[in-house]
Scaffold this motif. Structure first.
Motif, mmCIF file in Angstrom:
data_model
loop_
_atom_site.group_PDB
_atom_site.id
_atom_site.type_symbol
_atom_site.label_atom_id
_atom_site.label_comp_id
_atom_site.label_asym_id
_atom_site.label_seq_id
_atom_site.Cartn_x
_atom_site.Cartn_y
_atom_site.Cartn_z
ATOM 1 N N GLN A 18 2.051 -8.917 8.479
ATOM 2 C CA GLN A 18 1.046 -7.707 8.737
ATOM 3 C C GLN A 18 0.086 -8.256 7.318
ATOM 4 N N LEU A 22 -1.851 -1.087 6.128
ATOM 5 C CA LEU A 22 -0.944 -0.538 6.088
ATOM 6 C C LEU A 22 -0.364 0.958 5.555
ATOM 7 N N ASN A 36 6.307 4.069 0.289
ATOM 8 C CA ASN A 36 6.740 3.991 1.764
ATOM 9 C C ASN A 36 8.404 4.849 1.637
ATOM 10 N N PRO A 123 8.467 -2.482 3.071
ATOM 11 C CA PRO A 123 7.464 -2.440 2.401
ATOM 12 C C PRO A 123 7.995 -1.256 0.980
ATOM 13 N N TYR A 124 7.542 -1.831 0.102
ATOM 14 C CA TYR A 124 7.771 -1.254 -0.327
ATOM 15 C C TYR A 124 6.818 0.502 -0.874
ATOM 16 N N ASN A 126 2.523 1.037 -0.075
ATOM 17 C CA ASN A 126 1.218 0.426 1.104
ATOM 18 C C ASN A 126 -0.347 0.905 1.185
ATOM 19 N N SER A 154 0.481 -4.556 0.423
ATOM 20 C CA SER A 154 1.988 -3.918 1.005
ATOM 21 C C SER A 154 2.046 -4.858 -0.190
ATOM 22 N N ASN A 156 6.265 -5.502 -1.137
ATOM 23 C CA ASN A 156 7.528 -5.486 -0.104
ATOM 24 C C ASN A 156 8.274 -6.044 -1.240
ATOM 25 N N GLY A 181 4.526 -9.263 -3.375
ATOM 26 C CA GLY A 181 3.452 -8.977 -2.491
ATOM 27 C C GLY A 181 1.765 -8.923 -2.965
#
Length: 405
Positions: A18, A22, A36, A123-124, A126, A154, A156, A181
């Motif tokens: 990825q 996002l 997220n 993901p935390y 984006n 992102s 994560n 990330g």
């Protein structure tokens, strides 16, 4: 087992690959992006509510204490995928954007009769936006130059959760999270016929601790709570400046670390007979107590109100549709941003199905939601967000001897 193994490797490969945007929200330009809101199993269609929901038939990643209810010899695996359509409007202008990506990868297994462990990768936050046609004045001159900015990436998190059951009514849990990330931003400038491009890459990493509790007041009423301690994400920034008629300039820029606030949540579960269950949650993030960069002074405390209904026509019935779970939820978020004196709040409505795929308890969880974020006044941008998600929530039986008649 073959399907489970295939999904696992496919998900890991997709998560690693990825690199596209996002998010399609200009609001993701603030901080480390848009948080997220997607998680495991049925809670997506319950408006995100589920702090008091036990992990007795599927993995609930909202509260580590829920693992204390996980049955022995079971193994949970949950993989989620989401797709979103953004309709953006500001004044008389409008546009449409879309994205799709994996939303989570999780597994859980029991350690003893009263405890279990889970690992959740998701993901935390984006980042993803394109801003074009920005006009700026040249210092010391009456001339102007234009800029286009694009960004993606992102942050994560990997969560390791443990829950234990005390006295068959009280469950306590702890969680440890590792955040990692990067986000990338490219600024294209056209200055009096010359091109100047600036690429910035921010990398983040850090640890965080949290805890949770669930208590069964009666067989029909349960309460729960969660807490995540504040922490600081170490931030490093690398920049590459490209310009006409000269070599690129690469430098490492000193930037302030990003702070995550104290988070608290409370939830309830009410069961009516065997068919109905109602969930209601409240959570608060104390963003105002963090010390961000001066440009982030618009952060404010964030509150979320979530409620959901789960209905099963006839649990344990002989016919397939008698065991399907029908869900609905609502979510209101006061937001964490205040721009030009206006709060960026949002709300969403959701519907979903839990489709059984085996007698062991495995389900395909489907969700559709419609939400609005921001406003079309005071210079803000209004987002209409249509979301679809699918979670393969698999429940396997381990270490049981086969029986034959």
């Amino acid at each position: 087992k073959i399907v489970l193994t295939g999904l696992l490797f496919f998900a890991i490969g997709s998560l690693k690959a990825q690199t596209n945007a996002l998010s399609n929200s200009p609001y993701s330009a603030f901080g480390i992006g848009i948080p997220n809101t997607f998680t495991t199993g049925k809670t997506n269609a319950l408006g995100g509510a589920g702090i008091a929901l036990k992990s007795d038939d599927a993995l609930n990643a909202l509260n580590p204490a829920s693992l204390g209810a996980m049955p022995l010899n079971h193994f949970y695996f949950d993989i989620g995928y989401k797709a979103q359509l953004f309709s953006l409007s500001q004044g008389s202008g409008s546009s449409r954007q879309s994205n799709s990506t994996f939303s989570n990868l999780a597994l859980a297994f029991p350690v003893t009769k009263k405890s279990a462990v889970s690992i959740v990768l998701a993901p935390y936050s984006n980042v993803g936006y394109d801003i074009t046609g920005i006009s700026r004045s040249i210092e010391g001159s009456t001339a102007f130059y234009t800029s286009d900015i694009t960004a993606n990436g992102s942050v994560n998190s990997i969560d390791l959760n443990y829950g234990y059951n005390f006295f068959n009514r009280l469950r306590l849990g702890v969680t440890g999270s590792y955040y990692f990330g990067k986000t990338e931003q490219t600024e294209y400038n056209s200055i009096v016929g010359y091109a100047l491009d600036i690429q910035r890459e921010n990398r983040y990493n850090g640890f965080r601790l949290g805890a949770g509790m669930q208590f069964d007041v009666t067989d029909k009423i349960s309460i729960g709570s969660t807490i995540k301690l504040p922490t600081t994400l170490e931030t490093t920034q690398n920049s590459i400046i490209s310009q006409d008629y000269d070599d690129d300039i690469t430098e490492e820029t000193s930037v302030k670390n990003f702070e995550l606030p104290l988070e608290m949540g409370f939830g309830t579960e009410f069961k009516f007979g065997k068919s109905y269950a109602v969930y209601a949650d409240y959570s608060r993030k104390l963003w105002s107590q963090t010390e961000q960069e001066p440009s982030l002074n618009s952060y404010k405390d964030q509150e979320r109100f979530k409620a959901g209904l789960n209905f099963i026509p006839r649990p344990g019935g002989l016919y397939y549709w008698e065991n399907v779970e029908y869900r609905a939820g609502v979510n209101y978020d006061t937001g964490y941003l205040n721009i030009a004196g206006s709060d960026v709040s949002s709300y969403s409505l959701s519907l979903g199905l839990g489709l059984p795929v085996s007698r062991s308890g495995s389900k395909i969880n489907l969700m559709y939601s419609y939400g609005r974020n921001g406003a079309n006044t005071n210079g803000l941008l209004l987002e209409h967000i249509h979301s679809l998600s699918i979670n393969f929530s698999l429940d396997g039986l381990w270490f049981r001897k086969p029986k034959y008649n």
